[in-house]
Design a protein around this motif. Structure first.
Motif, PDB file in Angstrom:
ATOM      1  N   ARG A 155       7.914  56.918  83.715  1.00 27.87           N
ATOM      2  CA  ARG A 155       8.972  56.744  83.161  1.00 27.87           C
ATOM      3  C   ARG A 155       9.382  56.636  81.653  1.00 27.87           C
ATOM      4  NH1 ARG A 155      10.256  51.369  86.778  1.00 27.87           N
ATOM      5  NH2 ARG A 155       9.931  52.340  88.857  1.00 27.87           N
ATOM      6  N   ALA A 156       8.224  57.075  80.850  1.00 24.75           N
ATOM      7  CA  ALA A 156       8.403  57.164  79.267  1.00 24.75           C
ATOM      8  C   ALA A 156       9.571  58.107  78.911  1.00 24.75           C
ATOM      9  CB  ALA A 156       6.901  57.515  78.964  1.00 24.75           C
ATOM     10  N   LEU A 157       9.425  58.975  79.538  1.00 25.74           N
ATOM     11  CA  LEU A 157      10.702  60.024  78.988  1.00 25.74           C
ATOM     12  C   LEU A 157      12.172  59.835  79.292  1.00 25.74           C
ATOM     13  CD1 LEU A 157       8.696  63.243  79.766  1.00 25.74           C
ATOM     14  CD2 LEU A 157       8.680  61.994  77.588  1.00 25.74           C
ATOM     15  N   ASN A 158      13.040  59.673  78.334  1.00 24.61           N
ATOM     16  CA  ASN A 158      14.457  59.580  78.472  1.00 24.61           C
ATOM     17  C   ASN A 158      15.052  60.719  79.127  1.00 24.61           C
ATOM     18  OD1 ASN A 158      17.093  58.972  78.266  1.00 24.61           O
ATOM     19  ND2 ASN A 158      16.779  58.120  76.114  1.00 24.61           N
ATOM     20  N   PRO A 159      15.491  60.592  80.260  1.00 19.34           N
ATOM     21  CA  PRO A 159      16.293  61.753  80.986  1.00 19.34           C
ATOM     22  C   PRO A 159      17.580  62.326  80.184  1.00 19.34           C
ATOM     23  CG  PRO A 159      16.222  59.992  82.520  1.00 19.34           C
ATOM     24  CD  PRO A 159      15.553  59.549  81.287  1.00 19.34           C
ATOM     25  N   SER A 160      18.207  61.409  79.624  1.00 18.01           N
ATOM     26  CA  SER A 160      19.319  61.591  79.020  1.00 18.01           C
ATOM     27  C   SER A 160      19.330  62.656  77.662  1.00 18.01           C
ATOM     28  CB  SER A 160      20.145  60.459  78.435  1.00 18.01           C
ATOM     29  OG  SER A 160      19.351  59.768  77.314  1.00 18.01           O
ATOM     30  N   LEU A 161      18.059  62.785  77.431  1.00 17.20           N
ATOM     31  CA  LEU A 161      17.554  63.828  76.125  1.00 17.20           C
ATOM     32  C   LEU A 161      17.533  65.271  76.677  1.00 17.20           C
ATOM     33  CD1 LEU A 161      14.879  61.891  74.314  1.00 17.20           C
ATOM     34  CD2 LEU A 161      17.199  61.802  73.971  1.00 17.20           C
ATOM     35  N   GLY A 162      17.747  65.312  78.130  1.00 21.22           N
ATOM     36  CA  GLY A 162      17.657  66.736  78.629  1.00 21.22           C
ATOM     37  C   GLY A 162      16.245  67.469  78.744  1.00 21.22           C
ATOM     38  N   GLY A 163      16.070  68.346  79.462  1.00 20.03           N
ATOM     39  CA  GLY A 163      14.749  69.087  79.722  1.00 20.03           C
ATOM     40  C   GLY A 163      14.201  68.383  80.720  1.00 20.03           C
ATOM     41  N   GLY A 164      14.864  67.662  81.318  1.00 20.18           N
ATOM     42  CA  GLY A 164      14.143  67.114  82.648  1.00 20.18           C
ATOM     43  C   GLY A 164      13.392  65.866  82.343  1.00 20.18           C
ATOM     44  N   ALA A 165      12.845  65.052  83.351  1.00 16.82           N
ATOM     45  CA  ALA A 165      12.292  63.873  83.112  1.00 16.82           C
ATOM     46  C   ALA A 165      10.836  64.026  83.670  1.00 16.82           C
ATOM     47  CB  ALA A 165      12.887  62.755  83.885  1.00 16.82           C
ATOM     48  N   GLY A 166       9.877  64.216  82.937  1.00 20.43           N
ATOM     49  CA  GLY A 166       8.613  64.482  83.159  1.00 20.43           C
ATOM     50  C   GLY A 166       7.777  63.204  82.962  1.00 20.43           C
ATOM     51  N   THR A 167       6.381  63.430  82.843  1.00 17.74           N
ATOM     52  CA  THR A 167       5.542  62.294  82.674  1.00 17.74           C
ATOM     53  C   THR A 167       4.769  62.551  81.437  1.00 17.74           C
ATOM     54  OG1 THR A 167       5.226  62.120  85.218  1.00 17.74           O
ATOM     55  CG2 THR A 167       3.622  61.189  83.545  1.00 17.74           C
ATOM     56  N   ALA A 168       4.769  61.262  80.628  1.00 18.38           N
ATOM     57  CA  ALA A 168       4.020  61.414  79.374  1.00 18.38           C
ATOM     58  C   ALA A 168       2.927  60.406  79.607  1.00 18.38           C
ATOM     59  CB  ALA A 168       4.953  60.611  78.176  1.00 18.38           C
ATOM     60  N   GLY A 169       2.043  60.732  78.428  1.00 17.75           N
ATOM     61  CA  GLY A 169       0.731  60.206  78.845  1.00 17.75           C
ATOM     62  C   GLY A 169      -0.376  60.143  77.662  1.00 17.75           C
ATOM     63  N   CYS A 170      -1.454  59.563  78.030  1.00 19.53           N
ATOM     64  CA  CYS A 170      -2.418  59.833  77.008  1.00 19.53           C
ATOM     65  C   CYS A 170      -3.842  60.097  77.440  1.00 19.53           C
ATOM     66  CB  CYS A 170      -2.575  58.683  75.864  1.00 19.53           C
ATOM     67  SG  CYS A 170      -3.352  57.249  76.455  1.00 19.53           S
ATOM     68  N   GLU A 171      -4.780  60.542  76.614  1.00 21.25           N
ATOM     69  CA  GLU A 171      -6.312  60.642  77.245  1.00 21.25           C
ATOM     70  C   GLU A 171      -7.029  60.314  76.120  1.00 21.25           C
ATOM     71  OE1 GLU A 171      -7.708  64.048  79.995  1.00 21.25           O
ATOM     72  OE2 GLU A 171      -8.751  64.520  78.189  1.00 21.25           O
ATOM     73  N   ILE A 172      -8.351  59.457  76.601  1.00 27.05           N
ATOM     74  CA  ILE A 172      -9.245  59.028  75.486  1.00 27.05           C
ATOM     75  C   ILE A 172     -10.677  59.301  76.308  1.00 27.05           C
ATOM     76  CG2 ILE A 172      -7.752  57.281  74.534  1.00 27.05           C
ATOM     77  CD1 ILE A 172     -10.649  56.052  76.361  1.00 27.05           C
ATOM     78  N   THR A 173     -11.464  59.640  75.258  1.00 33.17           N
ATOM     79  CA  THR A 173     -12.780  59.839  75.724  1.00 33.17           C
ATOM     80  C   THR A 173     -13.785  59.076  74.734  1.00 33.17           C
ATOM     81  OG1 THR A 173     -13.284  61.703  74.181  1.00 33.17           O
ATOM     82  CG2 THR A 173     -12.584  62.275  76.624  1.00 33.17           C
ATOM     83  N   LEU A 174     -14.664  58.486  75.294  1.00 36.94           N
ATOM     84  CA  LEU A 174     -15.730  57.615  74.568  1.00 36.94           C
ATOM     85  C   LEU A 174     -17.464  58.047  74.956  1.00 36.94           C
ATOM     86  CD1 LEU A 174     -13.848  54.063  75.370  1.00 36.94           C
ATOM     87  CD2 LEU A 174     -14.031  55.283  73.340  1.00 36.94           C
ATOM     88  N   THR A 175     -18.102  58.028  74.201  1.00 39.07           N
ATOM     89  CA  THR A 175     -19.414  58.225  74.381  1.00 39.07           C
ATOM     90  C   THR A 175     -20.423  57.409  73.813  1.00 39.07           C
ATOM     91  OG1 THR A 175     -19.580  59.758  72.307  1.00 39.07           O
ATOM     92  CG2 THR A 175     -19.075  60.851  74.535  1.00 39.07           C
ATOM     93  N   ARG A 176     -21.472  57.203  74.388  1.00 34.15           N
ATOM     94  CA  ARG A 176     -22.497  56.019  74.062  1.00 34.15           C
ATOM     95  C   ARG A 176     -23.259  56.940  72.983  1.00 34.15           C
ATOM     96  NH1 ARG A 176     -23.511  51.415  75.936  1.00 34.15           N
ATOM     97  NH2 ARG A 176     -22.779  51.990  78.090  1.00 34.15           N
TER      98      ARG A 176
END
Length: 119
Positions: A98-119
């Motif tokens: 629900r992060a994207l505002n559908p009133s902005l146009g372009g359809g409402a998709g999914t936003a997100g993030c990805e992180i990677t951590l290493t030792r």
């Protein structure tokens, strides 16, 4: 050879967001967590990572209180999984449908993030 354990599509309801309209109630977040093990060929549960521990970690993080940014949640989950015995790499992806505002146009998709951590 490496062994990677993963859990995908862990959907939780979380209090998350920085905007006023986001603080009115919980929103769905979807977590994918991937952990590389230091043991390439686990032969027993003690040599691998129990899927339920990963899911439990996600639940602990999102139930701890309001999350401003999904990046914070991803980082906290990743840090906790990386601290688990036998893990040397973690990738956490969080989607916020629900992060994207559908009133902005372009359809409402999914936003997100990805992180990677290493030792």
């Amino acid at each position: 050879m490496t062994c990677t354990v993963f859990v995908e599509g862990v959907e939780v309801e979380a209090h998350v967001g920085v905007y006023a309209h986001e603080t009115k109630g919980p929103q769905p977040l979807i977590f994918d967590v991937e952990a590389r093990l230091t043991t390439a060929r686990p032969q027993a549960l003690a040599e691998t990572l129990d899927y339920d521990r990963i899911v439990g970690t996600v639940l602990e993080v999102v139930s701890a209180g309001h999350i401003l940014l999904i990046e914070q949640a991803a980082s906290e989950v990743g840090s906790r999984v990386l601290d688990m015995q036998g893990v040397d790499f973690v990738r956490v992806r969080v989607r916020k449908p629900r992060a994207l505002n559908p009133s902005l146009g372009g359809g409402a998709g999914t936003a997100g993030c990805e992180i990677t951590l290493t030792r």
